[in-house]
Design a protein around this motif. Structure first.
Motif, PDB file in Angstrom:
ATOM      1  N   GLU A  28      38.590  43.443  43.806  1.00  0.00           N
ATOM      2  CA  GLU A  28      39.301  44.201  42.779  1.00  0.00           C
ATOM      3  C   GLU A  28      40.208  45.219  43.471  1.00  0.00           C
ATOM      4  O   GLU A  28      39.720  46.205  44.038  1.00  0.00           O
ATOM      5  N   ILE A  29      41.513  44.953  43.464  1.00  0.00           N
ATOM      6  CA  ILE A  29      42.466  45.867  44.106  1.00  0.00           C
ATOM      7  C   ILE A  29      42.793  46.997  43.130  1.00  0.00           C
ATOM      8  O   ILE A  29      43.290  46.766  42.032  1.00  0.00           O
ATOM      9  N   LEU A  59      33.989  39.588  49.301  1.00  0.00           N
ATOM     10  CA  LEU A  59      35.008  39.992  48.328  1.00  0.00           C
ATOM     11  C   LEU A  59      36.289  39.268  48.722  1.00  0.00           C
ATOM     12  O   LEU A  59      36.870  39.563  49.766  1.00  0.00           O
ATOM     13  N   GLU A  60      36.709  38.297  47.915  1.00  0.00           N
ATOM     14  CA  GLU A  60      37.821  37.426  48.295  1.00  0.00           C
ATOM     15  C   GLU A  60      39.145  38.019  47.819  1.00  0.00           C
ATOM     16  O   GLU A  60      39.333  38.289  46.633  1.00  0.00           O
ATOM     17  N   PHE A 118      37.113  50.665  49.484  1.00  0.00           N
ATOM     18  CA  PHE A 118      37.566  50.386  50.838  1.00  0.00           C
ATOM     19  C   PHE A 118      39.070  50.593  50.899  1.00  0.00           C
ATOM     20  O   PHE A 118      39.779  50.334  49.924  1.00  0.00           O
ATOM     21  N   PHE A 119      39.563  51.002  52.062  1.00  0.00           N
ATOM     22  CA  PHE A 119      40.986  50.968  52.357  1.00  0.00           C
ATOM     23  C   PHE A 119      41.219  49.781  53.286  1.00  0.00           C
ATOM     24  O   PHE A 119      40.605  49.696  54.355  1.00  0.00           O
ATOM     25  N   CYS A 120      42.083  48.855  52.867  1.00  0.00           N
ATOM     26  CA  CYS A 120      42.323  47.614  53.608  1.00  0.00           C
ATOM     27  C   CYS A 120      43.765  47.579  54.101  1.00  0.00           C
ATOM     28  O   CYS A 120      44.698  47.648  53.290  1.00  0.00           O
ATOM     29  N   VAL A 153      40.406  48.835  47.595  1.00  0.00           N
ATOM     30  CA  VAL A 153      39.630  47.757  46.975  1.00  0.00           C
ATOM     31  C   VAL A 153      38.273  48.332  46.568  1.00  0.00           C
ATOM     32  O   VAL A 153      37.655  49.073  47.336  1.00  0.00           O
ATOM     33  N   ARG A 154      37.810  47.985  45.377  1.00  0.00           N
ATOM     34  CA  ARG A 154      36.529  48.512  44.908  1.00  0.00           C
ATOM     35  C   ARG A 154      35.376  47.965  45.744  1.00  0.00           C
ATOM     36  O   ARG A 154      35.301  46.769  46.004  1.00  0.00           O
ATOM     37  N   ARG A 155      34.480  48.848  46.137  1.00  0.00           N
ATOM     38  CA  ARG A 155      33.253  48.417  46.834  1.00  0.00           C
ATOM     39  C   ARG A 155      32.140  48.247  45.810  1.00  0.00           C
ATOM     40  O   ARG A 155      31.868  49.166  45.056  1.00  0.00           O
TER      41      ARG A 155
END
Length: 214
Positions: A7-8, A174-175, A193-195, A206-208
């Motif tokens: 989930e972005i 998490l795809e 998360f920061f990706c 992105v949701r953790r």
């Protein structure tokens, strides 16, 4: 193993003067990312860049609560973020094939990209303390709440996965959407998360997934 679509929550960038995002870390206030010849910081609330440090920044970035660590080819620099000065340098375990970088439990954790490994190393000497095998190419690495997560990126497919730090077994994935890659990875210590997005020049929040209480 649990699988779900990532989930972005938000996209940051691309940023002026930074055409790619390699490593990513978070100092509790700002997100830092490596862009080749600089380490840059932006405010995740506003999305605005707040500063840059001129230093070789080819792969992973980490923060120990006081200092930044930055992979530069086959070395890891310890940097004073206030002055931008390199304080010490240690060898990187992947001999130039290193990717992600994280700080946890008083040690550094280094992803080895095509070697499909994560090394725990001594931050003073660079000595390898232990090695975890991964099933996929390793990009970013982060620890949060006792969980070890790492990014993968092969072709158009990328995900963020939680692995057992003892066995390397994949516990959760998490795809990311097809064509959206994960280079650097860092947790904010909470629910995201920061990706790093590699050549897109973007950083994505992105949701953790939160651990269910028994």
């Amino acid at each position: 193993m649990k699988r779900s679509a990532a989930e972005i929550l938000r996209e940051y960038g691309p940023f002026p003067g930074a055409d790619r995002v390699n490593g990513v870390t978070f100092d509790g206030q700002n997100v830092w990312f490596a862009s080749g010849d600089k380490v840059n910081a932006f405010d995740p609330a506003s999305g605005n860049m707040v500063r840059s440090i001129d230093v070789a920044a080819h792969a992973g970035t980490a923060f120990d609560g006081q200092h930044l660590y930055q992979i530069a080819e086959d070395r890891i620099h310890k940097i004073d973020p206030k002055t931008g000065r390199i304080l010490t340098t240690i060898p990187a375990p992947g001999d130039g094939g290193d990717s992600g970088l994280a700080w946890a439990e008083g040690t550094l954790w280094v992803g080895q990209h095509r070697g499909r490994k994560i090394h725990q190393i001594d931050p003073q000497t660079g000595a390898v303390l232990r090695t975890i095998e991964s099933k996929r190419v390793v990009t970013g690495v982060t620890w949060v709440d006792g969980q070890l997560w790492h990014g993968t990126w092969e072709g158009d497919e990328s995900d963020v996965r939680r692995i057992d730090p003892e066995t390397g077994e994949v516990l959760e994935r998490l795809e990311m959407p097809i064509g959206v890659g994960v280079s650097g990875l860092e947790s904010d210590g909470g629910d995201q998360f920061f990706c790093g997005g590699g050549g897109s020049g973007k950083v994505r929040a992105v949701r953790r997934p939160r651990r269910r209480q028994p």
